[in-house]
Design an enzyme around this catalytic site. Sequence first.
Site, short mmCIF file in Angstrom:
data_model
loop_
_atom_site.label_atom_id
_atom_site.label_comp_id
_atom_site.label_asym_id
_atom_site.label_seq_id
_atom_site.Cartn_x
_atom_site.Cartn_y
_atom_site.Cartn_z
N GLU A 38 -1.32 0.32 -8.19
CA GLU A 38 -2.46 0.57 -7.31
C GLU A 38 -2.50 -0.47 -6.21
OE1 GLU A 38 -3.58 3.69 -7.33
OE2 GLU A 38 -4.23 3.46 -9.42
N SER A 129 -7.81 14.44 -2.98
CA SER A 129 -8.12 15.74 -2.38
C SER A 129 -7.72 15.73 -0.91
CB SER A 129 -9.60 16.07 -2.54
OG SER A 129 -10.38 15.08 -1.91
N ASP A 174 0.04 9.23 -1.83
CA ASP A 174 -0.60 10.52 -2.10
C ASP A 174 0.17 11.68 -1.50
OD1 ASP A 174 -2.41 8.76 -3.11
OD2 ASP A 174 -3.98 9.15 -1.64
C1 GLA Z 1 -5.63 5.60 -2.02
C2 GLA Z 1 -4.58 5.63 -0.91
C3 GLA Z 1 -3.18 5.36 -1.44
C4 GLA Z 1 -3.16 4.11 -2.30
C5 GLA Z 1 -4.31 4.10 -3.31
C6 GLA Z 1 -4.43 2.80 -4.07
O1 GLA Z 1 -5.42 6.67 -2.88
O2 GLA Z 1 -4.58 6.89 -0.26
O3 GLA Z 1 -2.28 5.26 -0.39
O4 GLA Z 1 -3.18 2.95 -1.52
O5 GLA Z 1 -5.57 4.37 -2.72
O6 GLA Z 1 -3.31 2.59 -4.84
#
Ligand code: GLA
Length: 382
Positions: A38, A129, A174
């Site tokens: 994360e 989403s 994502d």
């Molecule tokens: C969000 C962001 C990702 C990532 C996460 C944390 O989901 O869109 O790019 O940085 O937070 O890991």
Amino acid sequence: MSAPHQLDQRARNAFREAFGYPPGSVAVAPGRMNIVGEHTDYNQGFVLPAAIDRHTAVALRLRRDVRIALSSDRYGGSIALERLPPRRQGNWADYVLGVAREIGNRFGEGPGFEAVVASDVPVGAGLSSSGALEVALAVALLAARGIEMAPLKIAQLCQTGENEFVGAQTGIMDQFTALKARGGNAILLDCRSLEDEYVPLPGGQLTWLLADTRVRHELASSAYNQRRIECEAAARELGLTSLREASVDDLERIADPVQRHRARHVITENARVLSAADSLRRRVPRGLGPILYASHESLRLDFAVSCRELDCLVELAAGMPQVIGARMMGGGFGGCALVLVESTGTDDVEQHLSQGYAEEFHRSPQFYRVRAVDGVMPERVA
Ligand code: GLA
């Protein structure tokens, strides 16, 4: 739980209802969970996400003029624009408009379009989403314009759209996951080289349970961008391009205590991703337990992106013998906790979490039992 073809059908029907004729292209993209890793993606580090069986479908048709008409069964309300606006609108359409703008920047401004969004990815729960919406829109619009693009390039295009138009300085995890995920697997992604490896997830004996706090603290987006700035400052102080190159031994050279903590999270989290991937490769998924708890502690203390609601769910989960491990997931300040559970104990775990959480916060968490599914598929563009 959704099958992509159901969402595909829903979007087609809604499009026909809204405009009176069928769409020219439809694309369906999944939301994601993240096993571990994360706030590492924008630090050029490692992540270990998987797509989940929650999807967003975009049905689209190009127009002859430059107008844009959007509607959604999820976000509510229709949006009609004279042309692609130069600046954000402050609502869900920004994810669509940012991607459309970026496609225009790269391939020349195209015609306007009509698009309908159908989705069952929970919004604001940290399940991406927005990433699913961006990717589905990009794939549908590229197909409608007859432009071919490699998945990685589409992911980068969507990320740029989000960074520059929406203004969220997010990484690539994502969008990459929505495009390239494979059923039954997580993706070990090196966000520096952008090399990926599929790592098998455990079968039916274990369940991925997402426990949604159903809170999203105001702080979330400003704090996210702030963390990114702190990480970049820490890397600069070390004379490095990113914290990916840093090691624990470097930490004492970072004078600012806040930056030092942020850096420690990123460095140790990268190591946790690699060891989690190793446990999965060796088919010892129960080895993930201590890694998940350590990730939570690091996000809570060093990176300071957890909140009382998430801590409560993770603590409750940790007290149960059926739970292998748990941690907060996604950007933080609300959204979901990820809980890895022995499948036979899932009902008990849900009940225990519900009860304990309600005692503390006078509301119930929402649960999603998810499976790892494929990313957006070219054959779903039609
Ligand atoms: C969000 C962001 C990702 C990532 C996460 C944390 O989901 O869109 O790019 O940085 O937070 O890991």
